[in-house]
Design a protein around this motif. Sequence first.
Motif, PDB file in Angstrom:
ATOM      1  N   MET A 175       0.837  -1.185   0.000  1.00  0.00           N
ATOM      2  CA  MET A 175       0.000   0.000   0.000  1.00  0.00           C
ATOM      3  C   MET A 175       0.882   1.250   0.000  1.00  0.00           C
ATOM      4  O   MET A 175       1.301   1.746   1.033  1.00  0.00           O
ATOM      5  N   THR A 176       1.154   1.742  -1.181  1.00  0.00           N
ATOM      6  CA  THR A 176       1.943   2.963  -1.319  1.00  0.00           C
ATOM      7  C   THR A 176       1.058   4.185  -1.134  1.00  0.00           C
ATOM      8  O   THR A 176      -0.184   4.097  -1.200  1.00  0.00           O
ATOM      9  N   ARG A 177       1.675   5.329  -0.918  1.00  0.00           N
ATOM     10  CA  ARG A 177       0.902   6.569  -0.763  1.00  0.00           C
ATOM     11  C   ARG A 177       0.132   6.876  -2.041  1.00  0.00           C
ATOM     12  O   ARG A 177      -1.031   7.308  -1.996  1.00  0.00           O
ATOM     13  N   ASP A 178       0.753   6.645  -3.192  1.00  0.00           N
ATOM     14  CA  ASP A 178       0.091   6.917  -4.462  1.00  0.00           C
ATOM     15  C   ASP A 178      -1.130   6.035  -4.641  1.00  0.00           C
ATOM     16  O   ASP A 178      -2.190   6.498  -5.079  1.00  0.00           O
ATOM     17  N   ARG A 179      -1.004   4.746  -4.314  1.00  0.00           N
ATOM     18  CA  ARG A 179      -2.139   3.835  -4.434  1.00  0.00           C
ATOM     19  C   ARG A 179      -3.243   4.217  -3.459  1.00  0.00           C
ATOM     20  O   ARG A 179      -4.430   4.150  -3.793  1.00  0.00           O
ATOM     21  N   PHE A 180      -2.858   4.649  -2.270  1.00  0.00           N
ATOM     22  CA  PHE A 180      -3.856   5.024  -1.263  1.00  0.00           C
ATOM     23  C   PHE A 180      -4.656   6.230  -1.735  1.00  0.00           C
ATOM     24  O   PHE A 180      -5.883   6.257  -1.630  1.00  0.00           O
ATOM     25  N   VAL A 181      -3.964   7.237  -2.255  1.00  0.00           N
ATOM     26  CA  VAL A 181      -4.636   8.472  -2.677  1.00  0.00           C
ATOM     27  C   VAL A 181      -5.482   8.251  -3.923  1.00  0.00           C
ATOM     28  O   VAL A 181      -6.626   8.721  -4.005  1.00  0.00           O
ATOM     29  N   LYS A 182      -4.936   7.524  -4.908  1.00  0.00           N
ATOM     30  CA  LYS A 182      -5.627   7.369  -6.186  1.00  0.00           C
ATOM     31  C   LYS A 182      -6.668   6.256  -6.185  1.00  0.00           C
ATOM     32  O   LYS A 182      -7.623   6.315  -6.966  1.00  0.00           O
ATOM     33  N   ASN A 183      -6.496   5.258  -5.331  1.00  0.00           N
ATOM     34  CA  ASN A 183      -7.387   4.100  -5.350  1.00  0.00           C
ATOM     35  C   ASN A 183      -8.281   3.997  -4.119  1.00  0.00           C
ATOM     36  O   ASN A 183      -9.507   3.912  -4.228  1.00  0.00           O
ATOM     37  N   ILE A 184      -7.643   3.980  -2.942  1.00  0.00           N
ATOM     38  CA  ILE A 184      -8.407   3.755  -1.716  1.00  0.00           C
ATOM     39  C   ILE A 184      -9.340   4.919  -1.406  1.00  0.00           C
ATOM     40  O   ILE A 184     -10.516   4.717  -1.066  1.00  0.00           O
ATOM     41  N   LEU A 185      -8.859   6.147  -1.516  1.00  0.00           N
ATOM     42  CA  LEU A 185      -9.682   7.312  -1.157  1.00  0.00           C
ATOM     43  C   LEU A 185     -10.949   7.431  -2.006  1.00  0.00           C
ATOM     44  O   LEU A 185     -12.044   7.601  -1.447  1.00  0.00           O
ATOM     45  N   PRO A 186     -10.871   7.377  -3.342  1.00  0.00           N
ATOM     46  CA  PRO A 186     -12.109   7.499  -4.118  1.00  0.00           C
ATOM     47  C   PRO A 186     -13.095   6.361  -3.872  1.00  0.00           C
ATOM     48  O   PRO A 186     -14.304   6.581  -3.804  1.00  0.00           O
ATOM     49  N   ILE A 187     -12.566   5.141  -3.718  1.00  0.00           N
ATOM     50  CA  ILE A 187     -13.449   4.012  -3.422  1.00  0.00           C
ATOM     51  C   ILE A 187     -14.073   4.182  -2.047  1.00  0.00           C
ATOM     52  O   ILE A 187     -15.265   3.918  -1.845  1.00  0.00           O
TER      53      ILE A 187
END
Length: 344
Positions: free
Chosen positions: A116-128
């Motif tokens: 779980m990278t910061r980029d994946r968290f911001v681009k994937n986890i947050l919108p979902i």
Amino acid sequence: MSSTNNEKDAESGVPLMAMPRASDVEKDLSGAHAEVKASPRSAGQAKKISIPAYIIIPIWMACSITVILYNKYIYDPLQFPYPVFLTTWHLAFSAIATRVLLRTTTLVDGVKDIEMTRDRFVKNILPIGALFSGSLILSNYAYLTLSVPFIQMLKAFNPVAILLISFAFRIQEPNGRLMLIVFMISLGCSLAAYGELHFEMFGFICQCLALLFEASRLIMIQLLLHGLKMDPIVSLHYFAPVCAAINLLIIPFTEGMEPFYALHRVGILVLFTNAGIAFALNVAAVFLISVGSGLILTLAGVFKDILLISASVLAFGSPITPIQVVGYSISLAGLVTFKQTGGK
């Protein structure tokens, strides 16, 4: 509720893989029974907890039914009409509970397999997470004005919403069989809405928007988290804190301080048992993975909904008309056909 209902329908061609909501969990998985590792009590390899289908399916059904009826009881008889607060409480409880399990059991070991990278968290986890939060809040607002049976009937439209969005974005190509399924479920839900004796437009709009948010969330999970192995508990570990934080930002504009002033109507015992059962549903969903075929689990879900509707009629006196029974039967037939054909 928060649901507080992880599907593997990606294999069937339809993007339905998702973390379950506590109010409604469906599966399309295979296997004889679920196996989940328990934390070792001593040095050596961890044992596997194996729960047969005939035990875990009734447990899952009981948790799912109890959560929905419990939430309805809190909203109406206890006069605590604050779904954003209750949803936030469930999510905060789940966020803490998953971290406790991570340190004390192997139920959340799937977290270690995800980078779980910061980029994946911001681009994937947050919108979902934002879509999930919206789905939970809107669905729970619907429970303030609509009956439990009517909401369950409307939820049968969820596969149609997913298919229509998939068609619109060319994720799924329409064909005659899918269009027939869309027609069957749509017709059934329309009859259920037409036959509702206490129809409330506000609640109906909230539930329709909740279905739209939920369908969009499921599709985004398939697109953005493709290839990641997330069972219900691992999903909660990542999404619960995000959704709780989003809800905390929303509360001042929706419910303000009123829920805190009204906590005495509910009490600490009710709050903790309510959140505990909601979390137990997600734990049961972990064991439910790989229990039976997709059709068996779909039929179990149908039977669960019938029991839930019956229990709601007995507990809250929710009226059901003959035309709703016909409409819901048509929708369920479409849903079973959808699962049986693998969504193709």
